[in-house]
Every structure is written in structure tokens, then in C-alpha cells.
Design an enzyme around this catalytic site. Structure first.
Site, PDB file in Angstrom:
ATOM      1  N   CYS A 146       0.861  -1.188   0.000  1.00  0.00           N
ATOM      2  CA  CYS A 146       0.000   0.000   0.000  1.00  0.00           C
ATOM      3  C   CYS A 146       0.894   1.234   0.000  1.00  0.00           C
ATOM      4  CB  CYS A 146      -0.867  -0.026   1.262  1.00  0.00           C
ATOM      5  SG  CYS A 146      -1.851   1.454   1.502  1.00  0.00           S
ATOM      6  N   CYS A 198      -0.746   3.524  -6.742  1.00  0.00           N
ATOM      7  CA  CYS A 198      -1.623   2.905  -5.753  1.00  0.00           C
ATOM      8  C   CYS A 198      -1.771   1.464  -6.208  1.00  0.00           C
ATOM      9  CB  CYS A 198      -2.986   3.598  -5.729  1.00  0.00           C
ATOM     10  SG  CYS A 198      -4.232   2.696  -4.780  1.00  0.00           S
TER      11      CYS A 198
HETATM   12  N1  DGL Z   1      -3.929   0.308  -2.253  1.00  0.00           N
HETATM   13  C1  DGL Z   1      -3.498   1.365  -1.450  1.00  0.00           C
HETATM   14  C2  DGL Z   1      -2.355   2.161  -2.007  1.00  0.00           C
HETATM   15  O1  DGL Z   1      -1.503   1.617  -2.683  1.00  0.00           O
HETATM   16  C3  DGL Z   1      -4.492   2.122  -0.632  1.00  0.00           C
HETATM   17  C4  DGL Z   1      -5.672   2.717  -1.259  1.00  0.00           C
HETATM   18  C5  DGL Z   1      -6.562   3.372  -0.229  1.00  0.00           C
HETATM   19  O2  DGL Z   1      -6.953   2.693   0.719  1.00  0.00           O
HETATM   20  O3  DGL Z   1      -6.846   4.556  -0.358  1.00  0.00           O
HETATM   21  O4  DGL Z   1      -2.232   3.312  -1.766  1.00  0.00           O
END
Ligand code: DGL
Length: 374
Positions: A141, A283
């Protein structure tokens, strides 16, 4: 519900790291148990040469698994996005036991405060570490990694691999010296991200697009698509249908495609000379829709993400761990640990949502999905 999910064994009240094995995991355990002497031979010779084939060409991680020591890797994300990283890691590290924790209760992370994220992620990773004693954690993340990595690494005894925006490769790739960063609102404004830009793309013009909507879109698409796929293919999984296709496999309806076009408009509405030539998917949710994004922005804009680099990084870290272990002559003390791959979610969900989670994770090869009690 998939056959694998139905086959769950007994669950302890903590993280649910269970003793009972599903058939796939049990086969893995049998395979591991048969070559315990390889570990002894490798330790004696201070070498990771595969004693069975003698070719010395086996990746160290594979040899570790054959030596009866199957590394446990935990993935962490707010939602399903980390599965895009997991698929890349698994390709290069097939003989690991995988676990996945997602913070569904407070999903999405994109607009949460930095203090909240540090406290939350620390609590969750401590909890899962205490239950599972993993060898490595991947914070899959960008939103979390860009704020928590520096603070939590010192307090964990194991390596933590973070996923951060692929600014370095973008800086290397861009000829126009114009790049775009598509990420959450938190990630695009982080000091960490700014440092990456200063270090690796200082001479580039960087267009930052912060979006929460695309996180929801990808999460919802994956959940609904995979569960309907599972129903129509009677529990087929990653094993039979490689998820290399996830970027193109997810379908968008007309409204979703329109929404995606609007999210990408800051790039596509620019005159072509002013458009970036590289778009960073900053993301982990976004590679789930990679082919749709590519089609909308056009072939003149290259997409980059961090997934493959994380796969290589995990491979290197595990190989290093094994080397150190063998050099120390450590006992092969974890011969039987091929428990069922488990995904945990936080919060309360409906039975239907639980089914969707179970179907999605079964598709990616996980044997069971459980609620994590904090
Ligand atoms: N998948 C995550 C990232 O890479 C988080 C997305 C989120 O929860 O806003 O930032």
C-alpha cells in the site's frame, strides 16, 4: 463458496493460524518433508546447492522451501489492491506460504491522517506478527508505506518491504521529462513522495492526480467480477487461470468506464505536446485496471507500477535471510509450517461480503478468509 474455502480447518481465536491443512497445503507439506536431509547437507557445506539435482542453479528461495523451511510472507493493504503486488511476488517466489491482511474496517486509506495510519498499521502488523511469526511483511500500500515505513521498521525484527510510487523508473523512462503520478490524495502530497521526486525525477514536470474514486472503482470491480467468475466457473482458481490477466480481465460497465475517463481527464485533456509520456500507477489498486487505463490514455503514455520490482526485492531479501541462516548453522526448526494460506479482514461484514472476499481470495490461491479481532 469455493471448495478450498469450505475445507477450512480448526481456527484459533487469535489470527486463525490453523493446524489443519487443506489438500493443496498438505501436498506441499508432504513435498517439504521428503527432503529434510537436503537442509542438513546444505548447512554442512555452507552452501545452498540443491543436493537433489546437484546443479546449483535453484533459486535460493526454492531451495529453502525444499529444505523444509517455507518462508511465511504477510501482505498488508487497506483492501484488495495488494493482490496486484502479491501476483508479482508469487511469480518469483512460488514456494512461500502467503498471508494477507486488509483493513476493510477503515478502507480506504487515501484521505486518513498520517498519525492515524501510523497507529493503525503498527497495531495491525504487531497483531499479525504475534500470531504468525512471519519471515517478511510486504506493506502493499503506497498510502501506508509512504508514511509508516520509517517509523515502524526499527520496531520489527523482520524485514518490511514497502511499496512506494515507481518514480525512479518513471524518471529513467521519460523522454519528454513530463510524468504523471496517479495515486491517492495522501500519497501525492506526502513528504516521502516529494523526496522520491527530488531524488529521481528532479528535472521532470510532475502532474499529481490524487483520487479516492479510482480506489473504490478497482476494489468494487475486483470483488464483483471475481465472485461472479467463481460462480460461473465453479471455484476455478489462480492455479488454473493465471491472474496475469487481471489487468485486462476485469470488466467495466458504461458508467464505470465513464468514471475512469473523468479520473484520467487531467492527462487526456492536455494538448498532446503537454501530455506526460509516463503515468505512474502509484496505488496498488490501479494495476487491477491497467489495460483499461492504458486504452484510455493511449499508447504514447507508458504505464509503470512497482509490482515486479517488489517481486524481485522479496526474492533478494529471502535469499539473504536463508544465506545468513545457513551461515549461522541455524537448526531447521520450522519444518512443518505449510498452513493454509489465510486472508484476514478487519471489521464486521455481511455474509454476502464475506462470501465475496472468500471467492476473491480463493481465486488468488488463498485457502480461507477470516475476520481479525482486534
Ligand atoms: N492500495 C493502497 C495504495 O496503494 C491504498 C488505497 C486506499 O486505501 O486509499 O495506496
Amino acid at each position: 463458496m469455493s471448495a478450498a474455502h469450505k475445507a477450512n480447518g480448526a481456527v484459533s481465536p487469535a489470527c486463525g493460524e490453523e493446524a489443519a491443512l487443506t489438500s493443496a497445503a498438505a501436498q506441499k507439506e508432504v513435498a517439504l518433508g521428503g527432503v529434510a536431509q537436503v537442509a542438513a547437507g546444505a548447512r554442512a557445506g555452507n552452501s545452498v546447492r540443491d543436493a537433489k539435482t546437484g546443479d546449483g542453479q535453484q533459486p535460493a528461495v526454492l531451495t529453502a522451501a525444499r529444505a523444509g523451511r517455507c518462508p511465511k510472507i504477510v501482505f498488508f493493504d487497506s483492501g484488495m489492491g495488494g493482490l496486484s503486488v502479491f501476483t508479482e511476488v508469487r511469480k518469483l517466489n512460488p514456494d512461500c506460504a502467503y498471508y494477507y491482511l486488509f483493513d476493510h474496517e477503515v478502507f480506504p486509506y487515501g484521505e486518513k491522517s498520517e498519525a492515524f495510519l501510523v497507529a493503525r498499521v503498527t497495531t495491525l502488523l504487531n497483531k499479525v506478527s504475534a500470531c504468525l511469526a512471519p519471515d517478511l511483511i510486504v506493506i502493499a500500500c503506497n498510502t501506508a508505506s509512504t508514511v509508516v515505513l520509517d517509523q515502524i521498521r526499527p520496531s520489527f525484527p523482520i524485514p518490511i518491504v514497502g511499496v512506494v510510487p515507481a518514480i525512479k523508473p518513471a524518471g529513467e523512462l521519460s523522454r519528454k521529462r513530463k510524468i504523471a503520478l496517479l495515486a491517492t490524495p495522501g500519497t501525492v502530497q506526502r513528504a516521502y513522495t516529494q523526496r522520491l521526486i527530488a531524488n529521481f525525477a528532479a528535472d521532470c514536470e510532475v502532474l499529481r492526480i490524487g483520487t479516492v474514486a479510482l480506489v473504490h472503482l478497482a476494489e468494487n470491480c475486483l470483488l464483483s467480477e471475481v465472485s461472479s467468475y467463481q460462480h460461473s466457473h465453479q471455484g476455478s482458481s489462480w492455479e488454473e487461470h493465471t491472474v496475469a490477466t487481471i489487468g485486462s480481465g476485469l470488466q467495466l460497465n458504461a458508467a464505470q468506464e465513464q468514471e475512469l475517463r473523468q479520473i484520467l481527464a487531467p492527462v487526456t485533456s492536455l494538448p498532446s505536446a503537454q501530455q506526460p509520456d509516463v503515468l505512474i500507477l502509484g496505488c496498488t489498486h490501479f494495476p487491477l485496471l491497467k489495460d483499461h487505463i492504458a486504452e484510455i490514455v493511449g499508447p504514447q503514455i507508458a504505464l509503470v507500477d512497482s509490482g515486479a520490482a517488489i517481486g524481485r526485492r522479496v526474492h533478494t531479501v529471502l535469499a539473504q535471510q536463508l544465506k545468513e541462516r545457513l551461515a549461522q548453522g541455524s537448526p531447521n526448526d520450522r519444518q512443518v509450517q505449510a498452513g493454509a494460506w489465510t486472508a484476514w479482514y478487519t471489521g464486521q461484514v455481511s455474509a454476502l461480503e464475506h462470501e465475496q472476499f472468500a471467492a476473491t481470495f480463493a481465486y488468488f490461491g488463498f485457502h480461507q478468509v477470516q475476520a481479525l479481532t482486534l
